[in-house]
Design an enzyme around this catalytic site. Structure first.
Site, PDB file in Angstrom:
ATOM      1  N   ARG A 138      16.171  13.734  25.018  1.00 41.74           N
ATOM      2  CA  ARG A 138      14.915  13.374  25.750  1.00 41.74           C
ATOM      3  C   ARG A 138      13.738  13.567  24.738  1.00 41.74           C
ATOM      4  NH1 ARG A 138      11.230  16.270  29.378  1.00 41.74           N
ATOM      5  NH2 ARG A 138       9.400  14.498  29.773  1.00 41.74           N
ATOM      6  N   TYR A 190      10.812  25.736  35.219  1.00 41.74           N
ATOM      7  CA  TYR A 190      10.768  27.033  34.470  1.00 41.74           C
ATOM      8  C   TYR A 190      10.560  28.318  35.319  1.00 41.74           C
ATOM      9  CZ  TYR A 190       9.507  24.139  30.502  1.00 41.74           C
ATOM     10  OH  TYR A 190       9.926  23.135  29.542  1.00 41.74           O
ATOM     11  N   HIS A 231       3.700  11.466  26.780  1.00 43.51           N
ATOM     12  CA  HIS A 231       3.710  12.856  26.969  1.00 43.51           C
ATOM     13  C   HIS A 231       2.375  13.555  26.329  1.00 43.51           C
ATOM     14  CE1 HIS A 231       6.616  16.686  27.243  1.00 43.51           C
ATOM     15  NE2 HIS A 231       5.325  17.146  27.165  1.00 43.51           N
ATOM     16  N   ASN A 261      11.163  19.141  35.954  1.00 38.50           N
ATOM     17  CA  ASN A 261      10.839  20.105  34.803  1.00 38.50           C
ATOM     18  C   ASN A 261      10.749  21.451  35.848  1.00 38.50           C
ATOM     19  OD1 ASN A 261      10.865  18.255  33.157  1.00 38.50           O
ATOM     20  ND2 ASN A 261       8.765  18.369  32.611  1.00 38.50           N
ATOM     21  N   GLU A 293      13.554  19.597  31.761  1.00 44.10           N
ATOM     22  CA  GLU A 293      13.257  20.634  30.998  1.00 44.10           C
ATOM     23  C   GLU A 293      13.604  21.858  31.903  1.00 44.10           C
ATOM     24  OE1 GLU A 293       9.021  20.670  29.933  1.00 44.10           O
ATOM     25  OE2 GLU A 293       8.951  18.378  29.282  1.00 44.10           O
ATOM     26  N   GLU A 308       4.989  15.022  33.413  1.00 46.04           N
ATOM     27  CA  GLU A 308       4.131  16.173  34.125  1.00 46.04           C
ATOM     28  C   GLU A 308       2.642  15.752  34.474  1.00 46.04           C
ATOM     29  OE1 GLU A 308       4.464  19.597  31.821  1.00 46.04           O
ATOM     30  OE2 GLU A 308       6.584  20.033  32.493  1.00 46.04           O
TER      31      GLU A 308
HETATM   32  O1  IFM Z   1       6.198  22.531  26.126  1.00 45.78           O
HETATM   33  C1  IFM Z   1       5.903  22.055  27.174  1.00 45.78           C
HETATM   34  C2  IFM Z   1       6.301  20.619  27.448  1.00 45.78           C
HETATM   35  O2  IFM Z   1       5.473  19.895  26.600  1.00 45.78           O
HETATM   36  C3  IFM Z   1       5.990  20.348  28.919  1.00 45.78           C
HETATM   37  N1  IFM Z   1       6.399  21.140  29.872  1.00 45.78           N
HETATM   38  C4  IFM Z   1       6.540  22.633  29.740  1.00 45.78           C
HETATM   39  C5  IFM Z   1       6.823  22.832  28.116  1.00 45.78           C
HETATM   40  C6  IFM Z   1       6.624  24.439  28.010  1.00 45.78           C
HETATM   41  O3  IFM Z   1       5.209  24.883  28.356  1.00 45.78           O
END
Ligand code: IFM
Length: 447
Positions: A78, A298, A122, A296, A354, A167
């Protein structure tokens, strides 16, 4: 391997990057200025004074990078396309040299059997469009649709997976609300119009995609979905967490999948604030059918009620467990909860687009990087993705953020998320332990 560690046949294992974070070559071959090219030149906005001018120099080293992807066994990659490389001033005549770069990259991926997934935007808006109001200006949504339509004509036959935006919350909130990201505007009143125009541009691009008749390609969008937990069972804290969930998650999920903004958000922000940019038909356009949703994931965030913050009435409280170098709590169930949240809105195929972590990697005397913390993080989050499938999520793929250390926006180059270590002085790439771990996961299709 027991079944609960194995992934379904055909599961897509990938890695993700974004143009400004890796390409460098910021003004090469006719590329126009982006809002990030302009923003990083403001004194003090980026840690260490770093820029993405060179970053990983991927623009010149893409062939070597694709070689690493192939050696890792990636099924998909990606990446994002830099709008100002294609249309230096946002529209008008395309820049052939910029387009050729992506043609070469896509050809190299396909030669190695790696499926390209292209993100159209992006965060690197052409500065020329920002000068005309950026995403606050509805016209930018129309320009985006033209840009996307051009990409579908030019590259559509070679790219089977497209994501309109990455995002949109982050672009709206940090780009236009707090000013931590480019274009660095600090106007809380811009957040909702920007979010609306990003969503509108998404819907218009989906229309352009359908008009391009690409039967073997799919289109979706990538959202950041983080779970929001209350700091205590007190009703005020529960309401605070729900409000933040509204602003960060539901404000995007609900228009995309139900064609309306959440009622409680309309009440909270006031209809006047929400309404002005919304024209008849907008919600129908925004909620056009897409083919997949990228998530995404985290971490999670924890919130307490606090009306000292006039916008949200909430305050984030400290993480309740170990954290990554970003200060983000290591909470693998974020994946299970994010996918469950997505499933409240859609039964479309889902991708973790992500997942990954920054740690303070140490290069050993022999040049090796034993990033056991990242490997553990990935192992736990991949296991969580497997649990989500068992719980019923139609999860089709998992992309690690990120292929190689790169420019982490306002945090500069010091926050390293990569599977591959990059020495930014020599541009030497070195596999970390986590890259070998991920290669083995891919080879086994599981843990
Ligand atoms: O680096 C970023 C990415 O560009 C978008 N999502 C979160 C990642 C980590 O912060």
């Amino acid at each position: 391997m027991s079944d609960d560690l194995r992934f379904p046949p055909g599961f897509l294992w990938g890695a993700a990057t974004a143009a400004y974070q890796i390409e460098g070559a910021w003004d090469a071959d006719g590329k126009g200025e982006s809002i990030w090219d302009r923003f990083v030149r403001r004194p003090g906005v980026i840690a260490g004074g770093d820029t993405g001018d060179v970053a990983c120099d991927h623009y010149h080293r893409y062939a070597e990078d694709v070689g690493h992807m192939a050696a890792m066994g990636l099924g998909a990659y990606r990446f994002s396309i830099a709008w100002p490389r294609i249309f230096p001033s946002g529209g008008g005549r395309p820049n052939q040299a910029g387009l050729d770069f992506y043609r070469r990259l896509i050809a190299a991926l396909r030669d190695h059997g790696i499926t390209p997934m292209a993100t159209i935007h992006h965060w690197d808006l052409p500065q020329a469009l920002e000068d005309r109001g950026g995403w606050v200006n509805r016209d930018t949504a129309l320009r985006f649709a033209e840009y996307a339509s051009f990409l579908f004509q030019a590259l559509g036959a070679e790219v089977p997976m497209w994501a309109t935006h990455n995002e949109p919350f982050v672009q709206a909130f940090y780009g236009y609300g707090t000013g931590e990201n480019a274009p660095g505007r600090r106007n809380p009143w811009a957040i909702l119009p920007v979010g609306h125009h990003l969503l509108l541009s998404h819907g218009l691009a989906v229309d352009a995609f359908r008009a391009a008749h690409l039967p073997s390609a799919q289109i979706g969008i990538v959202l950041m979905i983080w779970p929001h937990h209350p700091a205590s069972p007190r009703p005020a804290d529960v309401r605070a967490a729900w409000r933040i969930d509204g602003g960060m998650n539901r404000l995007f999920l609900e228009p995309l999948f139900r064609g309306r903004y959440p009622e409680d958000m309309l009440r909270h922000f006031g209809r006047r604030l929400m309404r002005p940019p919304v024209r008849p038909d907008d919600m129908e356009i925004i909620s056009r059918k897409i083919d997949f949703l990228g998530v995404n994931s985290y971490t999670r965030l924890i919130h307490a009620a606090d009306w000292r913050d006039l916008l949200t009435g909430a305050r984030q409280v400290p993480p309740r467990g170990p954290t990554t170098a970003m200060g983000w709590e290591i909470y693998p169930d974020c994946i299970v909860e994010a996918l469950a949240k997505a499933r409240e809105y859609t039964d479309l195929p889902l991708y973790i687009t992500e997942s990954g972590a920054a740690f303070n990697d140490v290069v050993g005397p022999d040049g090796h990087i034993d990033d056991a913390a990242r490997t553990d993080y990935l192992r736990m989050h991949i296991a969580a993705a497997r649990r989500a499938i068992t719980a019923g999520a139609d999860l089709r793929g998992y992309f690690v953020w990120t292929l190689m250390d790169n420019f982490e926006w306002a945090q500069g180059c010091a926050k390293r998320f990569g599977l591959i270590h990059v020495d930014f002085t020599t541009q030497r790439r070195t596999w970390k332990g986590s890259a070998r771990f991920f290669r083995d996961v891919i080879a086994r299709n599981g843990l």
